[in-house]
Design a protein around this motif. Sequence first.
Motif, PDB file in Angstrom:
ATOM      1  N   GLU A   1      -6.866  -8.414  15.385  1.00  0.00           N
ATOM      2  CA  GLU A   1      -7.278  -6.802  16.674  1.00  0.00           C
ATOM      3  C   GLU A   1      -8.417  -6.529  17.571  1.00  0.00           C
ATOM      4  N   GLU A   2      -9.307  -6.943  16.381  1.00  0.00           N
ATOM      5  CA  GLU A   2     -10.806  -6.731  17.092  1.00  0.00           C
ATOM      6  C   GLU A   2     -11.681  -7.922  16.113  1.00  0.00           C
ATOM      7  N   LEU A   3     -13.292  -8.004  16.729  1.00  0.00           N
ATOM      8  CA  LEU A   3     -14.078  -8.199  15.458  1.00  0.00           C
ATOM      9  C   LEU A   3     -14.446  -7.477  15.194  1.00  0.00           C
ATOM     10  N   ILE A   4     -15.168  -6.880  13.770  1.00  0.00           N
ATOM     11  CA  ILE A   4     -16.654  -6.059  13.729  1.00  0.00           C
ATOM     12  C   ILE A   4     -17.641  -6.597  13.369  1.00  0.00           C
ATOM     13  N   LEU A   5     -18.935  -6.155  13.927  1.00  0.00           N
ATOM     14  CA  LEU A   5     -20.406  -7.019  13.680  1.00  0.00           C
ATOM     15  C   LEU A   5     -21.158  -5.995  13.153  1.00  0.00           C
ATOM     16  N   THR A   6     -21.100  -6.527  11.970  1.00  0.00           N
ATOM     17  CA  THR A   6     -22.415  -5.458  11.384  1.00  0.00           C
ATOM     18  C   THR A   6     -23.320  -5.963  11.088  1.00  0.00           C
ATOM     19  N   ILE A   7     -24.429  -5.413  11.430  1.00  0.00           N
ATOM     20  CA  ILE A   7     -26.304  -5.058  12.146  1.00  0.00           C
ATOM     21  C   ILE A   7     -27.224  -5.089  10.945  1.00  0.00           C
ATOM     22  N   LYS A   8     -28.014  -5.691  10.193  1.00  0.00           N
ATOM     23  CA  LYS A   8     -28.794  -4.947   9.155  1.00  0.00           C
ATOM     24  C   LYS A   8     -29.829  -4.646  10.102  1.00  0.00           C
TER      25      LYS A   8
ATOM     26  N   ASN B   1     -28.188   3.409   5.535  1.00  0.00           N
ATOM     27  CA  ASN B   1     -28.116   1.914   5.202  1.00  0.00           C
ATOM     28  C   ASN B   1     -29.226   1.396   5.780  1.00  0.00           C
ATOM     29  N   SER B   2     -29.157   1.641   7.449  1.00  0.00           N
ATOM     30  CA  SER B   2     -30.018   1.205   8.252  1.00  0.00           C
ATOM     31  C   SER B   2     -29.211   0.213   9.458  1.00  0.00           C
ATOM     32  N   SER B   3     -28.101   0.045   9.406  1.00  0.00           N
ATOM     33  CA  SER B   3     -26.526  -0.866   9.758  1.00  0.00           C
ATOM     34  C   SER B   3     -26.117  -0.346  11.057  1.00  0.00           C
ATOM     35  N   LEU B   4     -25.673  -1.284  12.295  1.00  0.00           N
ATOM     36  CA  LEU B   4     -25.205  -0.834  13.117  1.00  0.00           C
ATOM     37  C   LEU B   4     -24.213  -1.704  13.185  1.00  0.00           C
ATOM     38  N   VAL B   5     -22.629  -1.001  13.666  1.00  0.00           N
ATOM     39  CA  VAL B   5     -21.387  -1.341  13.451  1.00  0.00           C
ATOM     40  C   VAL B   5     -20.698  -1.966  15.023  1.00  0.00           C
ATOM     41  N   ILE B   6     -20.712  -2.489  15.247  1.00  0.00           N
ATOM     42  CA  ILE B   6     -19.940  -2.576  17.056  1.00  0.00           C
ATOM     43  C   ILE B   6     -18.210  -2.974  16.744  1.00  0.00           C
ATOM     44  N   SER B   7     -17.664  -1.961  17.000  1.00  0.00           N
ATOM     45  CA  SER B   7     -16.259  -2.754  17.466  1.00  0.00           C
ATOM     46  C   SER B   7     -15.720  -3.231  18.444  1.00  0.00           C
ATOM     47  N   LEU B   8     -15.112  -4.271  18.635  1.00  0.00           N
ATOM     48  CA  LEU B   8     -15.431  -5.111  19.598  1.00  0.00           C
ATOM     49  C   LEU B   8     -13.660  -5.794  19.805  1.00  0.00           C
ATOM     50  N   PRO B   9     -13.062  -5.168  20.697  1.00  0.00           N
ATOM     51  CA  PRO B   9     -11.012  -5.118  20.980  1.00  0.00           C
ATOM     52  C   PRO B   9     -11.536  -7.532  21.639  1.00  0.00           C
ATOM     53  N   VAL B  10     -10.206  -7.742  21.035  1.00  0.00           N
ATOM     54  CA  VAL B  10     -10.469  -8.717  21.280  1.00  0.00           C
ATOM     55  C   VAL B  10      -9.009  -8.846  22.360  1.00  0.00           C
ATOM     56  N   GLN B  11      -9.287  -9.399  23.512  1.00  0.00           N
ATOM     57  CA  GLN B  11      -8.571  -9.488  24.401  1.00  0.00           C
ATOM     58  C   GLN B  11      -6.936  -9.756  24.493  1.00  0.00           C
TER      59      GLN B  11
ATOM     60  N   PRO C   1     -32.263 -10.473  12.937  1.00  0.00           N
ATOM     61  CA  PRO C   1     -31.515  -9.398  12.144  1.00  0.00           C
ATOM     62  C   PRO C   1     -30.263  -9.524  10.905  1.00  0.00           C
ATOM     63  N   THR C   2     -30.390  -9.588   9.698  1.00  0.00           N
ATOM     64  CA  THR C   2     -28.781 -10.740   8.940  1.00  0.00           C
ATOM     65  C   THR C   2     -28.529  -9.656   9.824  1.00  0.00           C
ATOM     66  N   TYR C   3     -26.396 -10.400  10.108  1.00  0.00           N
ATOM     67  CA  TYR C   3     -25.269 -10.077  10.375  1.00  0.00           C
ATOM     68  C   TYR C   3     -24.534 -10.377   9.511  1.00  0.00           C
ATOM     69  N   SER C   4     -23.248  -9.391   9.919  1.00  0.00           N
ATOM     70  CA  SER C   4     -21.495 -10.399   9.723  1.00  0.00           C
ATOM     71  C   SER C   4     -20.812 -10.318  11.037  1.00  0.00           C
ATOM     72  N   LEU C   5     -20.031 -11.393  10.922  1.00  0.00           N
ATOM     73  CA  LEU C   5     -19.181 -11.005  11.869  1.00  0.00           C
ATOM     74  C   LEU C   5     -17.584 -11.521  11.287  1.00  0.00           C
ATOM     75  N   GLU C   6     -16.738 -10.120  11.460  1.00  0.00           N
ATOM     76  CA  GLU C   6     -15.698  -9.677  10.419  1.00  0.00           C
ATOM     77  C   GLU C   6     -14.416  -9.438  11.308  1.00  0.00           C
ATOM     78  N   GLU C   7     -13.544 -10.164  11.409  1.00  0.00           N
ATOM     79  CA  GLU C   7     -11.888 -10.035  12.200  1.00  0.00           C
ATOM     80  C   GLU C   7     -11.285  -9.290  11.108  1.00  0.00           C
ATOM     81  N   LYS C   8     -10.135  -8.059  12.049  1.00  0.00           N
ATOM     82  CA  LYS C   8      -9.825  -7.519  11.561  1.00  0.00           C
ATOM     83  C   LYS C   8      -8.363  -7.995  12.148  1.00  0.00           C
ATOM     84  N   TYR C   9      -7.116  -7.618  11.071  1.00  0.00           N
ATOM     85  CA  TYR C   9      -6.160  -7.526  11.834  1.00  0.00           C
ATOM     86  C   TYR C   9      -5.190  -6.646  11.481  1.00  0.00           C
ATOM     87  N   LYS C  10      -4.084  -6.568  12.618  1.00  0.00           N
ATOM     88  CA  LYS C  10      -3.326  -5.584  12.641  1.00  0.00           C
ATOM     89  C   LYS C  10      -1.659  -6.383  11.860  1.00  0.00           C
TER      90      LYS C  10
END
Length: 343
Positions: A275-282, A332-342, A261-270
């Motif tokens: 703070e975490e990675l956001i993996l979005t999968i179509k 939109n049939s997408s799975l969004v996974i929140s992945l906290p960074v150690q 599947p098509t996906y993107s991996l983004e970094e989220k900063y505080k």
Amino acid sequence: MSFPEGVDRDSMMKQAQNIWTMLDEMAENDHGAYRKFIDKHMKEGKEYMKPAEPHMCVMTMITSTKRKYFINFCSWNKVPDPKTPEEAIPVIGTQVLQDKDENGDFSYSGVAFSPKILEEFGIDCINLSDRSSLINLAIDYIHNQHKITLSRSFSILPSTTRVKGNLQVLQKALQGKHQNSDEEFDGQLSDLEKTFGLQGSGAKDSLMNKLANLSTEDNTQEKHAPNIQIPGLGKEQPKKQNLIEEVSSTNQRQSSEVKTPTYSLEEKYKEENLEELILTIKLQGVNKVSECELDISEDDIELAVDNRYHLNVSFPYLIDDSNASAKFNKSNSSLVISLPVQT
């Protein structure tokens, strides 16, 4: 004036003399056509001599060390287009370079493609699968050239950050790959320019760069292009559903019915802290999260949807897998996974 390694000087000098003879006759018989010819090639020569320009920057990591690695995609007129959609895509790359920023040390390199290739498959490409294919081809190129294994999990930096590292160093490194200085040859051309007359003064570099580009196109492609292709490169070609198939040591070949599947991996900063990675999968055609099987560890994730999708992504940072969470968007049939960074 300089040319790529492997060019026959005598052959190039003979071609140069033929060009100057032709221009000499043109200057005598049709001065207007001569002036137009010179102006045209001066303009094209200036475009050809421009340094590589940053197009987009991709962040991934070296799998063995977990060290950040930035791939700088550059647009450069000196890199030719493939002659046909079936031919390998020419690419020129730099050595692996080192730098650091407020987040620590990182490695980076540059890969230069023709403007046409990046226009069709670069940062503004509508088809995300096409863009991912080009990025994976660059990863293959770096692996083949430098024996570095990069993670297939990557993120594209915002358009405001089109280069990571020192741009001037990248441009000089690319220029050094493309040309091998030859002062003796340049001096011979300067002598030709003087004997040709003042009307041609200054035209030497632009004309001979064009000559070098035309005469060494096959040599440049053979030397700098790995065997990488994007089928269907020509717009007149019918679109193929699967642009490239990868088989790695960690993933067995999937059946033709199972797609990546098509996906993107983004970094989220505080503030300034990651703070975490956001993996979005179509997941087109998937209606609920219960259809998905997820296996998350601190350094990768595996997703499977029975007989339809399979995905394995390595993380550029260690994550707190015990606090990971997933949310499915039915609209939109997408799975969004929140992945906290150690921390």
